[in-house]
Design an enzyme around this catalytic site. Structure first.
Site, PDB file in Angstrom:
ATOM      1  N   TYR A 169      -2.619  -1.226  10.469  1.00 41.88           N
ATOM      2  CA  TYR A 169      -2.496  -1.457   9.024  1.00 41.88           C
ATOM      3  C   TYR A 169      -1.172  -0.885   8.511  1.00 41.88           C
ATOM      4  O   TYR A 169      -0.418  -1.564   7.797  1.00 41.88           O
ATOM      5  CB  TYR A 169      -3.682  -0.784   8.331  1.00 41.88           C
TER       6      TYR A 169
ATOM      7  N   SER B 220       0.865  -1.184   0.000  1.00 44.92           N
ATOM      8  CA  SER B 220       0.000   0.000   0.000  1.00 44.92           C
ATOM      9  C   SER B 220       0.898   1.230   0.000  1.00 44.92           C
ATOM     10  O   SER B 220       2.079   1.137   0.395  1.00 44.92           O
ATOM     11  CB  SER B 220      -0.857  -0.001   1.269  1.00 44.92           C
TER      12      SER B 220
HETATM   13  P1  NAD Z   1     -11.038  -6.526  -0.400  1.00 41.98           P
HETATM   14  O1  NAD Z   1     -11.600  -6.442   0.968  1.00 41.98           O
HETATM   15  O2  NAD Z   1     -11.959  -6.580  -1.564  1.00 41.98           O
HETATM   16  O3  NAD Z   1     -10.037  -7.743  -0.548  1.00 41.98           O
HETATM   17  C1  NAD Z   1      -9.341  -8.318   0.499  1.00 41.98           C
HETATM   18  C2  NAD Z   1      -9.421  -9.808   0.293  1.00 41.98           C
HETATM   19  O4  NAD Z   1      -8.619 -10.472   1.278  1.00 41.98           O
HETATM   20  C3  NAD Z   1     -10.856 -10.351   0.448  1.00 41.98           C
HETATM   21  O5  NAD Z   1     -11.127 -11.230  -0.612  1.00 41.98           O
HETATM   22  C4  NAD Z   1     -10.800 -11.100   1.763  1.00 41.98           C
HETATM   23  O6  NAD Z   1     -11.704 -12.194   1.836  1.00 41.98           O
HETATM   24  C5  NAD Z   1      -9.359 -11.564   1.752  1.00 41.98           C
HETATM   25  N1  NAD Z   1      -8.886 -11.969   3.072  1.00 41.98           N
HETATM   26  C6  NAD Z   1      -8.958 -11.270   4.227  1.00 41.98           C
HETATM   27  N2  NAD Z   1      -8.453 -11.998   5.227  1.00 41.98           N
HETATM   28  C7  NAD Z   1      -8.055 -13.170   4.696  1.00 41.98           C
HETATM   29  C8  NAD Z   1      -7.465 -14.349   5.223  1.00 41.98           C
HETATM   30  N3  NAD Z   1      -7.189 -14.449   6.532  1.00 41.98           N
HETATM   31  N4  NAD Z   1      -7.173 -15.365   4.385  1.00 41.98           N
HETATM   32  C9  NAD Z   1      -7.467 -15.275   3.064  1.00 41.98           C
HETATM   33  N5  NAD Z   1      -8.038 -14.193   2.507  1.00 41.98           N
HETATM   34  C10 NAD Z   1      -8.333 -13.165   3.326  1.00 41.98           C
HETATM   35  O7  NAD Z   1     -10.075  -5.260  -0.514  1.00 41.98           O
HETATM   36  P2  NAD Z   1      -8.956  -4.883  -1.604  1.00 41.98           P
HETATM   37  O8  NAD Z   1      -8.900  -3.430  -1.649  1.00 41.98           O
HETATM   38  O9  NAD Z   1      -9.137  -5.644  -2.840  1.00 41.98           O
HETATM   39  O10 NAD Z   1      -7.609  -5.373  -0.846  1.00 41.98           O
HETATM   40  C11 NAD Z   1      -6.631  -6.190  -1.446  1.00 41.98           C
HETATM   41  C12 NAD Z   1      -5.251  -5.754  -0.966  1.00 41.98           C
HETATM   42  O11 NAD Z   1      -4.963  -4.443  -1.457  1.00 41.98           O
HETATM   43  C13 NAD Z   1      -5.117  -5.677   0.556  1.00 41.98           C
HETATM   44  O12 NAD Z   1      -3.871  -6.222   0.961  1.00 41.98           O
HETATM   45  C14 NAD Z   1      -5.166  -4.181   0.827  1.00 41.98           C
HETATM   46  O13 NAD Z   1      -4.477  -3.832   1.993  1.00 41.98           O
HETATM   47  C15 NAD Z   1      -4.468  -3.662  -0.411  1.00 41.98           C
HETATM   48  N6  NAD Z   1      -4.729  -2.270  -0.687  1.00 41.98           N
HETATM   49  C16 NAD Z   1      -5.997  -1.840  -0.960  1.00 41.98           C
HETATM   50  C17 NAD Z   1      -6.183  -0.492  -1.219  1.00 41.98           C
HETATM   51  C18 NAD Z   1      -7.548   0.066  -1.524  1.00 41.98           C
HETATM   52  O14 NAD Z   1      -7.699   1.293  -1.501  1.00 41.98           O
HETATM   53  N7  NAD Z   1      -8.552  -0.736  -1.816  1.00 41.98           N
HETATM   54  C19 NAD Z   1      -5.120   0.409  -1.205  1.00 41.98           C
HETATM   55  C20 NAD Z   1      -3.855  -0.079  -0.918  1.00 41.98           C
HETATM   56  C21 NAD Z   1      -3.672  -1.402  -0.677  1.00 41.98           C
END
Ligand code: NAD
Length: 265
Positions: free
Chosen positions: A166, A153
């Site tokens: 986080y 991130s």
């Molecule tokens: P999201 O909530 O759609 O996806 C997160 C996924 O991780 C979900 O499918 C969830 O079921 C899965 N997950 C959570 N805990 C888990 C576990 N213990 N075992 C297996 N799977 C698990 O959100 P997203 O935005 O798609 O996030 C994906 C990644 O991107 C994350 O690491 C998040 O920190 C990172 N990220 C997101 C953003 C944003 O703005 N959306 C920005 C920077 C980084």
């Protein structure tokens, strides 16, 4: 002489085996769709909603790719090992491990409970650490090496007040990638972080459902809007291919410029 990848061939993922954790929603789902459409064999890790995984497997098939689903909780080491083993039993190897699963608590240093802290660390840092270890051991033993891509991130380096656990976990992933990337470089395993800015996914539902907060966020982003998941997935697809062969122990940011944002004062 070192083989330099041809520009177009470097984007092809034909027959690469790619594991994506948290792969049935948000950024992970978009990664599965893009790498599947580029010819990769995809292993979709998911924690819940098997029906969404089934739909995604069908979608990848329609795009001409092949994928399987594995239910595994990345905070449980036995699940992680089973994920790696299933990928190898099904497709014979792992070329790319994408550590995408992540959670957040949106709590400050003052109100984070030990449970909040442990939950975030177990998924976002411990899960990534041991997935990297298990995948790297497999990549080394299969003789061809491989690549690990961690969806970190902007907050691996840029504070987000009131989301402290986080940021601490993502900061740990920043250093994991740098240190393990150096340790494993001569073993043929490269590691790169992708640092998205704000992306329109379920993790941001509370912001997206609050018009005032969303307007404030958009105003802080030089490009003026949140990213779509596909705009992060396309970066991952490039990094998964041979065109990124000289990249390791570093981070790539796709953040609409937010980390450099300045009011010009
Ligand atoms: P999201 O909530 O759609 O996806 C997160 C996924 O991780 C979900 O499918 C969830 O079921 C899965 N997950 C959570 N805990 C888990 C576990 N213990 N075992 C297996 N799977 C698990 O959100 P997203 O935005 O798609 O996030 C994906 C990644 O991107 C994350 O690491 C998040 O920190 C990172 N990220 C997101 C953003 C944003 O703005 N959306 C920005 C920077 C980084």
């Amino acid at each position: 002489m070192t083989q330099v990848p041809h520009a177009l061939a470097s984007l092809c993922l034909q027959d690469k085996v790619i594991v994506v954790t948290g792969g049935n929603s948000g950024i992970g789902k978009a990664i599965v769709e893009v790498v599947g459409s580029l010819g990769a064999k995809v292993v979709i890790d998911y924690r819940s909603h098997p029906e969404r995984t089934e739909e995604l497997i069908d979608e990848v098939g329609e795009l001409g790719g092949r994928s399987i689903g594995v239910q595994a909780d990345v905070s449980k080491l036995e699940d992680l090992q089973q994920l790696i083993d299933t990928a190898v039993q099904t497709f014979g190897k792992i070329d790319v491990m994408v550590n995408n699963a992540g959670i957040e608590t949106r709590t400050s240093i003052l109100d984070t409970s030990p449970e909040d802290f442990d939950n975030v660390m177990n998924v976002n840092l411990r899960g990534v650490f041991f997935a990297t270890q298990y995948a790297a051991k497999q990549m080394i033993s299969q003789g061809s090496g491989g690549r690990i891509i961690n969806i970190s991130s902007v907050h691996e380096d840029w504070p987000m007040p009131n989301n402290t656990p986080y940021c601490v976990a993502k900061g740990g992933v920043r250093m994991l990638t740098r240190t393990a990337g150096v340790e494993l470089a001569d073993k043929g395993v490269s590691i790169v972080n992708v640092g998205p800015g704000a992306v329109a996914t379920p993790i941001n539902d509370s912001t997206m459902n609050d018009p005032e907060l969303l307007a404030k966020l958009n105003a802080a982003i030089p490009i003026g809007r949140m990213a779509q998941p596909a705009e992060i997935a396309s970066v991952v697809a490039f990094l998964a291919g041979n065109g990124a062969s000289y990249m390791t122990a570093t981070s790539v940011f796709a953040d609409g410029g937010i980390m450099m944002s300045s009011p010009g004062l």
